[in-house]
Design an enzyme around this catalytic site. Structure first.
Site, PDB file in Angstrom:
ATOM      1  CB  CYS A  13     -21.750  -0.510   5.219  1.00 11.69           C
ATOM      2  SG  CYS A  13     -21.336  -0.521   3.481  1.00 11.69           S
ATOM      3  CB  ALA A  33      -7.314   1.144   3.030  1.00 11.66           C
ATOM      4  CG  ASP A  84      -6.785  -8.984  -5.251  1.00 12.86           C
ATOM      5  OD1 ASP A  84      -7.177  -9.389  -4.136  1.00 12.86           O
ATOM      6  OD2 ASP A  84      -7.404  -9.209  -6.303  1.00 12.86           O
ATOM      7  CG  ASP A 144     -14.761  -1.405   6.295  1.00 11.04           C
ATOM      8  OD1 ASP A 144     -15.811  -1.862   6.784  1.00 11.04           O
ATOM      9  OD2 ASP A 144     -14.698  -0.285   5.753  1.00 11.04           O
ATOM     10  N   PRO A 202     -12.161   4.681   0.797  1.00  9.79           N
ATOM     11  CG  PRO A 202     -13.716   6.408   1.086  1.00  9.79           C
ATOM     12  CD  PRO A 202     -13.605   4.920   1.008  1.00  9.79           C
ATOM     13  N   GLY A 203     -10.473   5.574   2.850  1.00 10.02           N
ATOM     14  CA  GLY A 203      -9.462   5.858   3.859  1.00 10.02           C
ATOM     15  C   GLY A 203      -9.968   6.417   5.174  1.00 10.02           C
ATOM     16  N   GLY A 204     -11.281   6.487   5.330  1.00 13.17           N
ATOM     17  CA  GLY A 204     -11.840   7.033   6.578  1.00 13.17           C
ATOM     18  C   GLY A 204     -11.375   6.238   7.791  1.00 13.17           C
ATOM     19  CE  LYS A 205     -15.244   1.395   8.675  1.00 16.90           C
ATOM     20  NZ  LYS A 205     -15.654   1.743   7.301  1.00 16.90           N
TER      21      LYS A 205
HETATM   22  C1  LIG Z   1     -16.277  -0.943   2.143  1.00 11.77           C
HETATM   23  S1  LIG Z   1     -15.065  -0.251   1.136  1.00 11.77           S
HETATM   24  C2  LIG Z   1     -13.843   0.153   2.326  1.00 11.77           C
HETATM   25  C3  LIG Z   1     -14.093   1.442   3.050  1.00 11.77           C
HETATM   26  C4  LIG Z   1     -12.892   1.897   3.866  1.00 11.77           C
HETATM   27  N1  LIG Z   1     -12.461   0.888   4.809  1.00 11.77           N
HETATM   28  C5  LIG Z   1     -13.165   3.185   4.616  1.00 11.77           C
HETATM   29  O1  LIG Z   1     -13.536   3.154   5.778  1.00 11.77           O
HETATM   30  O2  LIG Z   1     -13.007   4.261   4.028  1.00 11.77           O
HETATM   31  C6  LIG Z   1     -14.380  -1.670   0.376  1.00 11.77           C
HETATM   32  C7  LIG Z   1     -13.112  -1.415  -0.416  1.00 11.77           C
HETATM   33  O3  LIG Z   1     -12.567  -2.702  -0.744  1.00 11.77           O
HETATM   34  C8  LIG Z   1     -11.853  -2.583  -1.944  1.00 11.77           C
HETATM   35  N2  LIG Z   1     -11.646  -3.954  -2.447  1.00 11.77           N
HETATM   36  C9  LIG Z   1     -12.524  -4.781  -3.050  1.00 11.77           C
HETATM   37  N3  LIG Z   1     -11.954  -5.969  -3.312  1.00 11.77           N
HETATM   38  C10 LIG Z   1     -10.675  -5.897  -2.854  1.00 11.77           C
HETATM   39  C11 LIG Z   1      -9.583  -6.792  -2.851  1.00 11.77           C
HETATM   40  N4  LIG Z   1      -9.675  -8.009  -3.374  1.00 11.77           N
HETATM   41  N5  LIG Z   1      -8.419  -6.381  -2.306  1.00 11.77           N
HETATM   42  C12 LIG Z   1      -8.300  -5.117  -1.780  1.00 11.77           C
HETATM   43  N6  LIG Z   1      -9.311  -4.231  -1.779  1.00 11.77           N
HETATM   44  C13 LIG Z   1     -10.482  -4.614  -2.298  1.00 11.77           C
HETATM   45  C14 LIG Z   1     -12.744  -1.688  -2.796  1.00 11.77           C
HETATM   46  O4  LIG Z   1     -11.983  -1.071  -3.810  1.00 11.77           O
HETATM   47  C15 LIG Z   1     -13.285  -0.710  -1.756  1.00 11.77           C
HETATM   48  O5  LIG Z   1     -12.509   0.465  -1.752  1.00 11.77           O
END
Ligand SMILES: C[S@@+](CC[C@H](N)C(=O)[O-])C[C@H]1O[C@@H](n2cnc3c(N)ncnc32)[C@H](O)[C@@H]1O
Length: 439
Positions: free
Chosen positions: A340, A214, A264, A290, A216-219
């Site tokens: 992305c 999630a 996780d 995402d 930084p939370g935009g979605k």
């Molecule tokens: C593409 S960003 C997400 C952007 C977010 N959905 C938004 O729109 O603001 C991917 C996120 O996945 C998190 N991440 C990576 N591996 C993860 C895991 N195993 N479990 C949960 N989060 C994870 C990262 O910390 C990162 O914040």
């Protein structure tokens, strides 16, 4: 030959900022037409470039606002210089001023009020505090600005890095309106495909929704807003600090239907410090994955220093997360997988793998579908690729004169021309969306 040309175009367009800024409106608290008026007034008042930015509705997305930016411009350099890090440089190309924390190097006698030329440290080689004359690495000119701090103030403040604006940009090679911190509880600058992605998920007010990655939370805030701040969203991220960012963003937006957890989301949790929350199988109506990805669609990006081993590590993680998503999704539920990146192995190949592994998953039509189709890979039919949505800005460079791809940072009239047509659904970051239902 063709693959190399495509790659050349992807890298070239990736180094340029999109020439459209998109914003999402918190339409629980503000009507879009009022938001447009407030933003237009703020931009007109702040405007220092002499350009007229027009704030408009996105014609198909009821919560989205578009502003067309301008560039590239030829700007003459001056004698005094500063060098900034890559991420600071990229923000400047999208309309930001320079915060002192992004400054790596500065000419010795810069006074507050002096005009300075701003360069980006292209290869990540500039040591913080170096004199500009002693830096011999590659640097890339992005414009001029007015110094608000001296060298001593930036580099001689002990361990506490100086905060606040270090250089106020006056002439950038790309010009976008200054929007940061403008109505932070009511508008959110967000790339167009990210806005589309949550519309494709289409959450409703009585859903239980899982946002697996999630921060930084935009979605997350978009999901919650589309649900009218009702129902329930569970938002997870494996990075604790980042979950705090999500909470702060949701608080600002006055959103109360989201539970944020440090967790996780992959099945085989390996990160030591992240808790693993147990959710019941088949409990969520809608799931957004995402996924963490190589980010090759991010723009602008003058350098990309991702290693091939980093690049090849993502599909494994994406598959683990995908397995969890399928387990937790209700029968009849909807799942959206997005990245992305333009990397086929993290997009179409993951989709083909998922359809092969989970026979109860089916690709479904996306609404809205403003991007192009997916690419064809083994395991996907042509019909299935048409259900995928890929944003590939490199097609902006698909014109007859392919051999003549000039350096856009010189005087590229072609590029300038392309950007002055209405291409806001193409001139985006690179992005990929697949939507599934579970039978
Ligand atoms: C593409 S960003 C997400 C952007 C977010 N959905 C938004 O729109 O603001 C991917 C996120 O996945 C998190 N991440 C990576 N591996 C993860 C895991 N195993 N479990 C949960 N989060 C994870 C990262 O910390 C990162 O914040």
């Amino acid at each position: 030959e063709n693959v190399n040309k495509k790659l050349e175009k992807i890298l070239k367009i990736g180094s340029l900022p999109p020439l459209f800024t998109t914003l999402r409106v918190n339409n629980l608290h503000l009507e879009r037409k009022h938001a447009i008026k407030l933003i237009q007034e703020a931009i007109d008042e702040e405007e220092r470039t002499g350009l007229k930015f027009e704030v408009k509705n996105h014609p198909e997305l009821n919560d989205c606002i578009i502003i067309q930016n301008f560039g590239p411009f030829n700007v003459d350099t001056v004698t005094e210089e500063i060098i900034v890090d890559h991420s600071c440089g990229m923000s400047v190309l999208r309309g930001s001023d320079i915060y002192s924390t992004g400054i790596l190097s500065m000419s010795p006698y810069v006074k507050v009020g002096d005009l300075v030329s701003v360069y980006v440290d292209v290869e990540n080689k500039c040591r913080r505090g170096l004199l500009t004359k002693d830096f011999h690495g590659k640097k890339f000119f992005i414009g001029n600005g007015v110094a608000m701090v001296t060298r001593a103030a930036v580099f001689c403040t002990g361990n506490n890095k100086l905060k606040g604006i270090g250089v106020r940009m006056s002439e950038c090679i790309y010009r976008s309106p200054q929007l940061y911190d403008l109505l932070p509880s009511l508008i959110h600058p967000q790339n167009l495909p990210s806005i589309i992605c949550v519309h494709v998920l289409n959450p409703s007010s009585d859903d239980l929704v899982l946002d697996m990655c999630a921060a930084p939370g935009g979605k997350t805030s978009h999901i919650a807003t589309l649900m009218g701040n009702k129902g329930c969203v569970v938002a997870l991220d494996k990075n604790r600090n980042k979950t705090e960012t999500v909470k702060r963003h949701l608080e600002k937006w006055n959103i109360s239907n989201v539970q944020v957890h440090h967790c996780d989301s992959s099945k085989n949790a390996r990160q030591r410090n992240a808790k693993i929350l147990k959710f019941k199988r088949e409990s969520f109506d809608k799931i957004l994955l995402d996924a963490p990805c190589s980010g090759l669609g991010q723009r602008p990006s003058i350098i990309n220093d991702i290693t091939s081993s980093q690049l090849s590590s993502y599909p494994q993680l994406q598959m683990q997360l995908f397995e969890t998503a399928v387990q937790l999704l209700k029968k009849g539920g909807t799942m959206v997988y997005s990245t992305c990146t333009t990397n086929i192995y993290e997009n179409e190949s993951i989709t083909a793998w998922a359809l092969q592994k989970f026979k109860n998953l089916k690709l479904v039509k996306q609404d809205p579908h403003l991007g192009s189709s997916g690419w064809i890979v083994e395991g996907l039919t042509e019909e299935q690729t048409r259900l995928l949505q890929r944003f590939d800005p490199s097609i902006l460079l698909d014109h007859d004169n392919d051999d003549d791809l000039q350096d856009h940072h010189q005087d590229n009239e072609d590029y300038y021309y392309l950007h002055h047509s209405e291409r806001y659904d193409i001139d985006t970051i690179g992005f990929f969306i697949a939507k599934f239902t579970k039978l």
